[in-house]
Motif scaffolding. Structure first.
Motif, mmCIF file in Angstrom:
data_model
loop_
_atom_site.group_PDB
_atom_site.id
_atom_site.type_symbol
_atom_site.label_atom_id
_atom_site.label_comp_id
_atom_site.label_asym_id
_atom_site.label_seq_id
_atom_site.Cartn_x
_atom_site.Cartn_y
_atom_site.Cartn_z
ATOM 1 N N ARG A 43 55.005 38.995 31.027
ATOM 2 C CA ARG A 43 53.964 39.440 31.939
ATOM 3 C C ARG A 43 53.733 38.369 33.001
ATOM 4 N NH1 ARG A 43 49.074 39.814 28.110
ATOM 5 N NH2 ARG A 43 50.163 37.975 27.312
ATOM 6 N N LEU A 44 53.271 38.802 34.154
ATOM 7 C CA LEU A 44 52.762 37.886 35.167
ATOM 8 C C LEU A 44 51.250 37.878 35.034
ATOM 9 C CD1 LEU A 44 54.893 38.787 38.320
ATOM 10 C CD2 LEU A 44 55.107 36.773 36.857
ATOM 11 N N LYS A 45 50.685 36.683 34.929
ATOM 12 C CA LYS A 45 49.243 36.576 34.711
ATOM 13 C C LYS A 45 48.642 35.701 35.813
ATOM 14 C CE LYS A 45 50.271 35.267 30.487
ATOM 15 N NZ LYS A 45 50.169 34.810 29.076
ATOM 16 N N PHE A 46 47.879 36.348 36.660
ATOM 17 C CA PHE A 46 47.249 35.662 37.783
ATOM 18 C C PHE A 46 45.764 35.441 37.487
ATOM 19 C CE2 PHE A 46 50.897 37.694 39.759
ATOM 20 C CZ PHE A 46 51.363 36.720 40.634
ATOM 21 N N TYR A 47 45.305 34.218 37.711
ATOM 22 C CA TYR A 47 43.885 33.884 37.596
ATOM 23 C C TYR A 47 43.406 33.495 38.989
ATOM 24 C CZ TYR A 47 44.958 33.523 32.603
ATOM 25 O OH TYR A 47 45.375 33.780 31.318
ATOM 26 N N VAL A 48 42.445 34.232 39.505
ATOM 27 C CA VAL A 48 41.991 33.987 40.873
ATOM 28 C C VAL A 48 40.472 33.852 40.907
ATOM 29 C CG1 VAL A 48 43.940 35.257 41.836
ATOM 30 C CG2 VAL A 48 41.798 36.455 41.421
ATOM 31 N N ARG A 49 40.007 33.197 41.942
ATOM 32 C CA ARG A 49 38.575 33.030 42.168
ATOM 33 C C ARG A 49 38.256 33.496 43.584
ATOM 34 N NH1 ARG A 49 35.031 29.261 39.853
ATOM 35 N NH2 ARG A 49 36.829 28.188 38.958
ATOM 36 N N THR A 50 37.139 34.189 43.729
ATOM 37 C CA THR A 50 36.712 34.646 45.045
ATOM 38 C C THR A 50 35.280 34.195 45.299
ATOM 39 O OG1 THR A 50 36.199 36.596 46.399
ATOM 40 C CG2 THR A 50 36.036 36.862 44.023
ATOM 41 N N PRO A 51 34.958 33.836 46.540
ATOM 42 C CA PRO A 51 33.573 33.452 46.838
ATOM 43 C C PRO A 51 32.637 34.645 46.910
ATOM 44 C CG PRO A 51 34.883 33.408 48.839
ATOM 45 C CD PRO A 51 35.839 33.667 47.709
ATOM 46 N N HIS A 52 33.191 35.863 46.930
ATOM 47 C CA HIS A 52 32.360 37.061 47.068
ATOM 48 C C HIS A 52 31.779 37.464 45.712
ATOM 49 C CE1 HIS A 52 33.581 37.486 51.183
ATOM 50 N NE2 HIS A 52 34.855 37.470 50.835
ATOM 51 N N THR A 53 30.469 37.716 45.700
ATOM 52 C CA THR A 53 29.778 38.022 44.445
ATOM 53 C C THR A 53 29.006 39.337 44.495
ATOM 54 O OG1 THR A 53 27.859 36.715 45.171
ATOM 55 C CG2 THR A 53 29.542 35.573 43.868
ATOM 56 N N SER A 54 29.174 40.120 45.549
ATOM 57 C CA SER A 54 28.477 41.406 45.611
ATOM 58 C C SER A 54 29.117 42.375 44.630
ATOM 59 C CB SER A 54 28.545 41.986 47.027
ATOM 60 O OG SER A 54 29.870 42.386 47.335
ATOM 61 N N PHE A 55 28.336 43.370 44.187
ATOM 62 C CA PHE A 55 28.927 44.341 43.276
ATOM 63 C C PHE A 55 29.936 45.219 44.002
ATOM 64 C CE2 PHE A 55 29.169 48.318 40.875
ATOM 65 C CZ PHE A 55 29.626 47.793 39.671
ATOM 66 N N SER A 56 29.777 45.382 45.300
ATOM 67 C CA SER A 56 30.763 46.143 46.066
ATOM 68 C C SER A 56 32.135 45.484 45.969
ATOM 69 C CB SER A 56 30.332 46.244 47.535
ATOM 70 O OG SER A 56 29.143 47.003 47.662
ATOM 71 N N SER A 57 32.161 44.141 46.010
ATOM 72 C CA SER A 57 33.437 43.433 45.893
ATOM 73 C C SER A 57 33.980 43.539 44.470
ATOM 74 C CB SER A 57 33.281 41.968 46.298
ATOM 75 O OG SER A 57 32.502 41.247 45.356
ATOM 76 N N VAL A 58 33.088 43.510 43.469
ATOM 77 C CA VAL A 58 33.521 43.665 42.079
ATOM 78 C C VAL A 58 34.153 45.039 41.880
ATOM 79 C CG1 VAL A 58 32.760 43.768 39.676
ATOM 80 C CG2 VAL A 58 31.779 42.059 41.212
ATOM 81 N N ARG A 59 33.509 46.064 42.397
ATOM 82 C CA ARG A 59 34.030 47.423 42.288
ATOM 83 C C ARG A 59 35.410 47.530 42.949
ATOM 84 N NH1 ARG A 59 32.239 53.009 42.482
ATOM 85 N NH2 ARG A 59 30.088 52.382 42.103
#
Length: 216
Positions: free
Chosen positions: A13-29
């Motif tokens: 498998r390819l397993k990517f771990y990423v971080r985003t500065p966006h914390t709105s639920f719209s971005s989570v969705r």
């Protein structure tokens, strides 16, 4: 971060771990559904939203398109080894699991409670209340969960700081929201528990003509 399985490349498998500065639920969705490419029931997305609200101590009507602000550090005289974590390390985190032949990845969401939760007592009560109202109380045992945290935090009250809760991870699996509460009690250190100061006595210098004590 990228990692792979220690197997034949065709099976890894390819397993990517990423971080985003966006914390709105719209971005989570948007991320959890890959912009609509992954079919997720609206009830599951609603559960995820309400869980974030409960764990982070937000108001129920917090706007979906608003960024969740960093929670202030409790002013209690206690600090943790993560208290000085820089802002670039804040934000939400995601794990993308891409299996061979998969059309879309499995995605896990990480809510860093260290940054976005108020204090350990409020977070624990929010989590247990969320579980109980959805018939999942048996997984956290309500008061047992609080008692466990209190035993691991015997150096301070849970409401006096944060650091016991590290992350809350969520993934949509088998038609429901699978949740893991990540506890890291070793990261919480009382500010007062600094190493004792070692005093090394200065070596006395005896000058010629000085009389021994008691022999004047």
């Amino acid at each position: 971060m990228l990692s792979v399985d220690n197997v034949a490349p065709s099976q890894s498998r390819l397993k990517f771990y990423v971080r985003t500065p966006h914390t709105s639920f719209s971005s989570v969705r948007a991320i959890m559904t890959m912009g609509g490419k992954i079919d997720v029931a609206e009830s599951q997305l609603s559960d995820l939203r309400s869980l974030i609200v409960a764990a982070a101590g937000l108001e129920p009507d917090f706007p979906d398109d608003a960024e969740v602000p960093l929670a202030p550090e409790p002013n209690s005289g206690f600090k943790t080894t993560l208290a000085e974590m820089p802002v670039p390390l804040s934000g939400y985190e995601y794990y993308f699991d891409i299996a061979p032949g998969a059309v879309v990845p499995h995605i896990k969401f990480y809510l860093p409670l260290r940054h976005y939760g108020p204090d350990d007592l409020t977070m624990a009560r929010g989590l247990t209340s969320w579980m109980e109202t959805r018939g999942r109380g048996q997984y956290m045992y309500g008061q047992r969960y609080l008692a466990m945290l209190e035993r691991m935090s015997d150096h301070r009250k849970l409401g006096d700081g944060k650091g016991m809760h590290a992350y809350l991870s969520c993934i949509f699996a088998k038609g429901e929201l699978d949740i893991t509460s990540c506890i890291a009690p070793e990261l919480c250190v009382p500010a007062a528990s600094t190493p004792p100061k070692i005093v090394i006595p200065r070596r006395a210098t005896r000058r010629r003509g000085d009389s021994p004590i008691g022999m004047d």
